[in-house]
Design a protein around this motif. Sequence first.
Motif, PDB file in Angstrom:
ATOM      1  N   SER A 160      -5.885  -2.012  -8.464  1.00  0.00           N
ATOM      2  CA  SER A 160      -5.943  -2.159  -6.872  1.00  0.00           C
ATOM      3  C   SER A 160      -7.351  -2.149  -6.360  1.00  0.00           C
ATOM      4  CB  SER A 160      -5.177  -0.796  -6.520  1.00  0.00           C
ATOM      5  OG  SER A 160      -4.032  -0.822  -7.060  1.00  0.00           O
ATOM      6  N   ASN A 220       0.824   4.312  -2.789  1.00  0.00           N
ATOM      7  CA  ASN A 220       0.213   5.666  -2.207  1.00  0.00           C
ATOM      8  C   ASN A 220       1.380   6.477  -2.817  1.00  0.00           C
ATOM      9  OD1 ASN A 220      -2.048   4.722  -1.027  1.00  0.00           O
ATOM     10  ND2 ASN A 220      -1.285   4.716   0.941  1.00  0.00           N
ATOM     11  N   LYS A 268      -9.208  -5.038  -4.077  1.00  0.00           N
ATOM     12  CA  LYS A 268      -9.849  -5.011  -2.665  1.00  0.00           C
ATOM     13  C   LYS A 268     -11.325  -5.150  -2.604  1.00  0.00           C
ATOM     14  CE  LYS A 268      -6.935  -0.830  -1.957  1.00  0.00           C
ATOM     15  NZ  LYS A 268      -6.356  -1.182  -0.643  1.00  0.00           N
ATOM     16  N   PHE A 322      -5.663   4.915   1.545  1.00  0.00           N
ATOM     17  CA  PHE A 322      -5.381   4.433   0.223  1.00  0.00           C
ATOM     18  C   PHE A 322      -5.440   5.823  -0.583  1.00  0.00           C
ATOM     19  CE2 PHE A 322      -7.071   3.216  -4.040  1.00  0.00           C
ATOM     20  CZ  PHE A 322      -6.091   2.520  -4.232  1.00  0.00           C
ATOM     21  N   ARG A 364       0.794  -1.253  -0.123  1.00  0.00           N
ATOM     22  CA  ARG A 364       0.071   0.040   0.001  1.00  0.00           C
ATOM     23  C   ARG A 364       1.125   1.321  -0.058  1.00  0.00           C
ATOM     24  NH1 ARG A 364      -2.590  -1.008   4.292  1.00  0.00           N
ATOM     25  NH2 ARG A 364      -1.548   0.583   5.738  1.00  0.00           N
TER      26      ARG A 364
END
Length: 230
Positions: free
Chosen positions: A211, A17, A215, A136, A13
């Motif tokens: 992404s 990011n 999720k 996120f 992550r």
Amino acid sequence: MKGSLSINQPAVRNVINRYFLKRSGGDSRFRIMSPYALFPESRKLDYQFDQIKAEVDKLIQAREVRPYGDIDPLRAAEVSENWRLYYAYMLGETNPEAYRDCPTFIDFAERTPRVVNAIIAILEPGVTLKAHKGPFAGILRYHLPLTVPRNNPPRLRVDKEIHTWKEGEAILIDDTFEHEVYNESDGDRVMLIIDIRRPMGLVPDLVNRLSLRLKRKWAGQFIEQSNGDI
């Protein structure tokens, strides 16, 4: 599913990011702004405000909206266990109860491709969201206040900028900056929260879509645990 969507896989992550934030202007990006330049579709919610507010008021009267501590306890320990959330739409999956509870809101979410999550959030008197950062960077967060107490209305800090909510006046925030919320009033603050895909170039947007798709496995858990009892 064990763990937390917001906490799992921190190394992956963090890399994603950093990439998204670099492509979004780094520290020069906005903190709080009017939503219409980056989320013009939200004007439809302004036109439907009275209808949505009536549906949400009815929902709150009929349903026990669950505290965040019951939905995502690991993340709630960092933010607030008492913030009450109803996930109408998450990561492309619709809460089946939302067709009855908030049909106008869910129709907007399903018909607007950039919408990632659509949430009803209740902040009760005395509840504070501790200083934290959004987990996120692929999203921007839209706020439309449906109910704001007039006596000492709740306020938001994003980085060094302070905003006091007004009923019906929407904002867009970049929640990857440290932010916190205070409700020192004598009433509930009721909010529509919509996460949209962050506007970026073609390649980062493709990475973002992938992404978010990965999720999606968390969506059902969040929806089910937020529904509460009728």
